[in-house]
Design a protein around this motif. Structure first.
Motif, PDB file in Angstrom:
ATOM      1  N   ILE A  25       0.708  -1.202  -0.011  1.00 40.82           N
ATOM      2  CA  ILE A  25      -0.029  -0.105  -0.030  1.00 40.82           C
ATOM      3  C   ILE A  25       0.825   1.235   0.003  1.00 40.82           C
ATOM      4  N   MET A  28       1.863   2.878  -3.409  1.00 39.01           N
ATOM      5  CA  MET A  28       1.092   3.353  -4.219  1.00 39.01           C
ATOM      6  C   MET A  28       1.028   4.921  -4.059  1.00 39.01           C
ATOM      7  N   GLU A  29       0.269   5.334  -5.097  1.00 39.29           N
ATOM      8  CA  GLU A  29      -0.056   6.953  -4.888  1.00 39.29           C
ATOM      9  C   GLU A  29      -1.413   7.268  -4.682  1.00 39.29           C
ATOM     10  N   GLY A  30      -1.592   8.216  -3.752  1.00 38.32           N
ATOM     11  CA  GLY A  30      -3.013   8.240  -3.349  1.00 38.32           C
ATOM     12  C   GLY A  30      -3.225   9.165  -2.187  1.00 38.32           C
ATOM     13  N   PRO A  31      -4.340   9.938  -2.051  1.00 35.89           N
ATOM     14  CA  PRO A  31      -4.664  10.740  -0.836  1.00 35.89           C
ATOM     15  C   PRO A  31      -3.992  10.187   0.482  1.00 35.89           C
ATOM     16  N   GLY A  32      -3.213  10.927   1.306  1.00 38.29           N
ATOM     17  CA  GLY A  32      -2.806  10.444   2.528  1.00 38.29           C
ATOM     18  C   GLY A  32      -3.516   9.797   3.364  1.00 38.29           C
ATOM     19  N   THR A  33      -4.717  10.469   3.761  1.00 41.37           N
ATOM     20  CA  THR A  33      -5.525  10.044   4.875  1.00 41.37           C
ATOM     21  C   THR A  33      -5.846   8.670   4.619  1.00 41.37           C
ATOM     22  N   LEU A  34      -6.315   8.339   3.243  1.00 33.56           N
ATOM     23  CA  LEU A  34      -6.743   6.871   2.989  1.00 33.56           C
ATOM     24  C   LEU A  34      -5.775   6.016   2.648  1.00 33.56           C
ATOM     25  N   LYS A  35      -4.597   6.438   2.434  1.00 32.93           N
ATOM     26  CA  LYS A  35      -3.499   5.299   2.349  1.00 32.93           C
ATOM     27  C   LYS A  35      -3.184   5.131   3.861  1.00 32.93           C
ATOM     28  N   MET A  38      -5.608   2.587   5.194  1.00 35.29           N
ATOM     29  CA  MET A  38      -5.540   1.227   4.786  1.00 35.29           C
ATOM     30  C   MET A  38      -4.389   0.589   5.315  1.00 35.29           C
ATOM     31  N   GLY A 118     -10.905  -0.121  -1.246  1.00 38.72           N
ATOM     32  CA  GLY A 118      -9.571   0.057  -2.139  1.00 38.72           C
ATOM     33  C   GLY A 118      -8.759  -1.251  -1.807  1.00 38.72           C
TER      34      GLY A 118
ATOM     35  N   GLY B 150      -9.547   1.488  -7.597  1.00 39.97           N
ATOM     36  CA  GLY B 150      -9.046   1.651  -6.136  1.00 39.97           C
ATOM     37  C   GLY B 150      -8.377   2.799  -5.672  1.00 39.97           C
ATOM     38  N   LEU B 151      -7.319   2.722  -4.800  1.00 39.46           N
ATOM     39  CA  LEU B 151      -6.687   4.024  -4.266  1.00 39.46           C
ATOM     40  C   LEU B 151      -6.110   4.986  -5.340  1.00 39.46           C
ATOM     41  N   GLU B 152      -5.495   4.248  -6.057  1.00 43.08           N
ATOM     42  CA  GLU B 152      -4.920   5.175  -7.451  1.00 43.08           C
ATOM     43  C   GLU B 152      -5.898   5.862  -8.267  1.00 43.08           C
ATOM     44  N   THR B 155     -11.605   5.214  -5.778  1.00 43.58           N
ATOM     45  CA  THR B 155     -11.544   5.344  -4.330  1.00 43.58           C
ATOM     46  C   THR B 155     -10.753   6.601  -3.973  1.00 43.58           C
ATOM     47  N   GLU B 163     -12.268  15.116   1.560  1.00 47.81           N
ATOM     48  CA  GLU B 163     -11.372  15.735   2.268  1.00 47.81           C
ATOM     49  C   GLU B 163     -11.466  17.288   1.912  1.00 47.81           C
ATOM     50  N   TYR B 176      -7.436  16.754  -9.788  1.00 47.21           N
ATOM     51  CA  TYR B 176      -6.935  15.738  -9.462  1.00 47.21           C
ATOM     52  C   TYR B 176      -8.367  15.069  -8.773  1.00 47.21           C
TER      53      TYR B 176
END
Lengths: 295, 295
Positions: A25, A28-35, A38, A118, B150-152, B155, B163, B176
């Motif tokens: 995880i 991966m690239e993705g918004p900080g809080t969701l990452k 997870m 996710g 998914g996260l990328e 989701t 946010e 974005y």
């Protein structure tokens, strides 16, 4: 092989799984809080039974390779997603899991739903990007995982479980729930291990039957532990299922009846393992491990 | 080709999609209420833009075949799942969708979460059981869908959207969100259509770039419609995003600026379609359709 050797197998591979789970995880690239949400749940520990079962099934056919961890961790992503969603207030409404706050208690309900979502997508991605098996085997795994995790598997089992709350179930109804809610993904783990390992179709078929019985052993043991278990070992209070009025094997069959049933399914599981083959010992011992586990 | 011909293409295929959507779920085994909840949402209508885009991309390379509907409906399963989860009280808290009660208003939150979960798994199963394309193309679709959803992808976009609520976003933040929340799955639909159709890698690449621009056109038009649209056509009240303090293209760029940006991305989208090839006309007209749609 002895239970000590199985323990060694589990200790070695569990360490590798624990280390890798968050890294899939984090990369991966993705918004900080969701990452973060997870990662929180995938590193929250647990016995890692499903990935270990997958690796045990792989090792029945060939030695475990580096890429097998990716496949193994993929089933744990699905398991983790299901726990996050099951813990939601609208479902089982649990504040703690394995002694830690549940995902929605830390990140809120919206992010808990999305964390689960996710992780499910991630699981399929992890299968699709394996490079050590052919596309035919990967597609087989995708199909088996999709069926095990969806309406005809785990998700359907959770729905049946919710509908069965606060009523006394018949034994076949309880079995339907466990077969789907817990059994389907355990069966996938073992089936996928056989597919990954290059097993012939006949062995895949037998291991599926084996897995179904093992799933029942697992669940009966869980129900027994819920009454007889030690809170510090289990991370939740013994008797908590009793409090919520859920039907359990001991409540339907008496404790003695539940224990007999456990032995019956453990023996039946072993009967599906081809006796002569050297690979059976690890899976054979797994049955004893699950039947005798104390948490 | 004219917009009339595109309309004919859409009418014919939308009818087929609408008919098939519930049947994929109805054929499954599973607890009655959850199945009903899933069917409720997949037959709740909608424009079916994603499956239609996939079929349009397929038909750029070969005629549409029966099995293509299964692939096309699979992306609509993912879209439907995302709407069910987005509508939850913990997320956007919507009571109505397309003029009908949302899933959780009819079946409760627990079943709404599980309905979405089940639809996501189903989507992957539907890809894995296609029989008219090779395993390599199916695995490519699984990978693209997993990443887009998914996260990328989607989701992650929804998380960023949550946010960003109640704050003024910079244009690149708004972009974005849309790129991920809406754009990723639209891009998947077109990419998967090209993969299904047997497109060479160069065309797949160009259609991905095309899709990204089309996604922006789609979203800018959505924001404009939210202000200028007619409630009876849209199934929700115009200005509802404004009320919830969401940043939109018109709020950041003025209405005139948003319309200019829409034309810019529509033209850019078309620039990625190889001009000489006969297949471009349908996708070309799709851009005009999306840019000019009134609901």
């Amino acid at each position: 092989m002895t239970l000590t050797e199985l323990k060694q197998f589990m200790d070695i591979h569990k360490k590798e799984i624990d280390e890798r789970m968050p890294s899939y995880i984090e990369r991966m690239e993705g918004p900080g809080t969701l990452k973060e949400a997870m990662v929180y749940s995938v590193q929250a520990g647990g016995k890692r039974v499903r990935p270990l079962l997958m690796l045990a099934a792989v090792s029945a056919f060939r030695p475990v390779e580096e890429q097998d961890y990716q496949a193994a961790c993929s089933v744990e992503m699905v398991h983790t997603y299901s726990l996050i969603h099951d813990d939601l207030p609208a479902m089982d409404d649990d504040d703690y899991r394995r002694g830690m706050l549940t995902n929605h208690k830390v990140y809120g309900e919206a992010f808990a739903v999305l964390s689960g979502d996710g992780l499910l997508s991630k699981a399929f991605e992890m299968i699709s990007t394996l490079t050590h098996v052919g596309d035919d085997r990967k597609i087989r795994m995708v199909m088996e995982l999709a069926r095990s995790s969806g309406l005809e598997g785990m998700t359907g089992g959770q729905a049946a479980d919710l509908e069965g709350e606060n009523q006394t179930l018949a034994l076949h109804e309880l079995e339907y729930i466990h077969d789907h809610k817990t059994g389907a993904l355990l069966t996938y783990a073992i089936t996928a291990g056989a597919v990954l390992g290059g097993a012939p179709e006949e062995d895949i078929k037998n291991l599926k039957l084996f897995a179904r019985e093992l799933g029942l052993v697992f669940q009966i043991r869980d129900d027994i532990l819920d009454i007889e278990g030690d809170e510090s070992e289990m991370g939740k209070a013994p008797g908590s299922d009793e409090g919520s009025n859920k039907s359990t094997y001991p409540s339907l069959l008496s404790m003695e009846g539940a224990k007999e049933k456990l032995v019956f399914h453990a023996e039946k599981a072993k009967s599906f393992l081809p006796g002569s083959s050297s690979y059976t010992s690890l899976l054979n011992d797994f049955v004893d491990y699950v039947a005798e586990r104390i948490h």
